[in-house]
Design an enzyme around this catalytic site. Structure first.
Site, PDB file in Angstrom:
ATOM      1  N   SER A   1       0.844  -1.199   0.000  1.00 43.29           N
ATOM      2  CA  SER A   1       0.000   0.000   0.000  1.00 43.29           C
ATOM      3  C   SER A   1       0.879   1.248   0.000  1.00 43.29           C
ATOM      4  O   SER A   1       1.623   1.476  -0.947  1.00 43.29           O
ATOM      5  CB  SER A   1      -0.966  -0.056   1.185  1.00 43.29           C
ATOM      6  OG  SER A   1      -1.945   0.953   1.109  1.00 43.29           O
TER       7      SER A   1
ATOM      8  N   ASP B   1      -4.898   8.331  -0.719  1.00 40.83           N
ATOM      9  CA  ASP B   1      -5.082   8.775   0.657  1.00 40.83           C
ATOM     10  C   ASP B   1      -5.436  10.255   0.760  1.00 40.83           C
ATOM     11  O   ASP B   1      -5.100  11.062  -0.108  1.00 40.83           O
ATOM     12  CB  ASP B   1      -3.808   8.509   1.464  1.00 40.83           C
ATOM     13  CG  ASP B   1      -3.444   7.040   1.483  1.00 40.83           C
ATOM     14  OD1 ASP B   1      -4.350   6.207   1.313  1.00 40.83           O
ATOM     15  OD2 ASP B   1      -2.257   6.730   1.668  1.00 40.83           O
TER      16      ASP B   1
ATOM     17  N   HIS C   1      -4.337  -0.597  -4.563  1.00 43.01           N
ATOM     18  CA  HIS C   1      -5.775  -0.760  -4.274  1.00 43.01           C
ATOM     19  C   HIS C   1      -6.649  -0.344  -5.457  1.00 43.01           C
ATOM     20  O   HIS C   1      -7.779   0.109  -5.263  1.00 43.01           O
ATOM     21  CB  HIS C   1      -6.187   0.057  -3.040  1.00 43.01           C
ATOM     22  CG  HIS C   1      -5.423  -0.232  -1.796  1.00 43.01           C
ATOM     23  ND1 HIS C   1      -5.508  -1.434  -1.126  1.00 43.01           N
ATOM     24  CD2 HIS C   1      -4.549   0.534  -1.087  1.00 43.01           C
ATOM     25  CE1 HIS C   1      -4.726  -1.385  -0.055  1.00 43.01           C
ATOM     26  NE2 HIS C   1      -4.137  -0.212  -0.021  1.00 43.01           N
TER      27      HIS C   1
END
EC number: 3.4.13.21
Length: 234
Positions: A123, A138, A160
């Site tokens: 990630s 994010d 993701h």
């Protein structure tokens, strides 16, 4: 020669924390049994660094490596300097990169990995291996001195990755967000990593690992598909 394992995330479908990564990591760390892995926990906002370190230690216990968080030393760089392997965990990419700048870790990690120290991250920990963090998912809850990251993989990464919009969602899709990035940065390449995928980088080549193809977006949203187990030069 660079040796990096860049993983989309810490879970895949209903698996427990880091479980789906264990087969990859067993191969990746086969020559590092009993060695020390320096762990960078700065992305972990909703847990203490102690808690994050313990969580990773438990998840990777069967790998027979010693996970040591950099916060255990007054000067975090000292643990990086002595480590045999470097690992960077997921969480908030902005907090992660800010911490790496504050503790002067970027040039040190870059130099060690370019000299052959293995690096793995998931990630946010994969994101910072790329050119910049401008394609993270994010929220910018803090502001690092720059968006420039390690540039060990000299392109953009989007962990993701999910295509399209969930039912009832009226915000932008991931493709639309990446299209915005490529309009502003038309010479960039963005490697989108769906859940359950990873890139294993050795030297100037990368292999696609996991359950899904990796997608490469470039100028005008040109799309190339990189199948599982394919190898490409970057």
């Amino acid at each position: 020669m660079k040796n990096m394992l860049l993983m989309s995330g810490s879970k895949y479908q209903n698996t427990d924390y880091l479980v789906h990564t264990l087969p990859w990591l067993q191969d990746f760390l086969a020559d590092y049994q009993g060695k020390t892995v320096a762990f960078v926990p700065y992305a972990g906002v909703r847990q203490s660094y102690d808690e994050y370190e313990l969580k990773v230690q438990k998840a990777l216990a069967e790998l027979n490596v010693a996970i040591l968080s950099v916060h255990r030393a007054e000067k975090h760089a000292e643990i990086i300097e002595k480590a045999d392997v470097i690992a960077i965990g997921g969480g908030n990419t902005f907090c992660l990169l800010k911490g790496m700048y504050e503790h002067h870790l970027l040039p040190l990690i870059r130099e060690k990995v370019q000299s052959g120290t293995p690096y793995f991250g998931w990630s946010a920990g994969a994101n910072v291996a790329g050119r910049s963090i401008m394609t993270t998912n994010d929220m910018p809850i803090t502001y690092p001195p720059s968006f420039d990251a390690l540039n060990l993989f000299p392109h953009q990464l989007n962990p993701h990755f999910i295509s399209g919009k969930p039912a009832g969602h009226n915000g932008e899709s991931r493709e639309e967000r990446l299209a915005e990035f490529l309009i502003v940065n038309p010479t960039a390449n963005v490697y989108a990593l769906p859940e359950g995928t990873a890139l294993h980088i050795q030297g100037q080549q990368a292999r696609v690992l996991g359950q899904h193809d990796v997608l490469l977006f470039s100028e005008n949203m040109q799309l190339a598909t990189l199948p599982v187990n394919s190898v490409f030069d970057y």
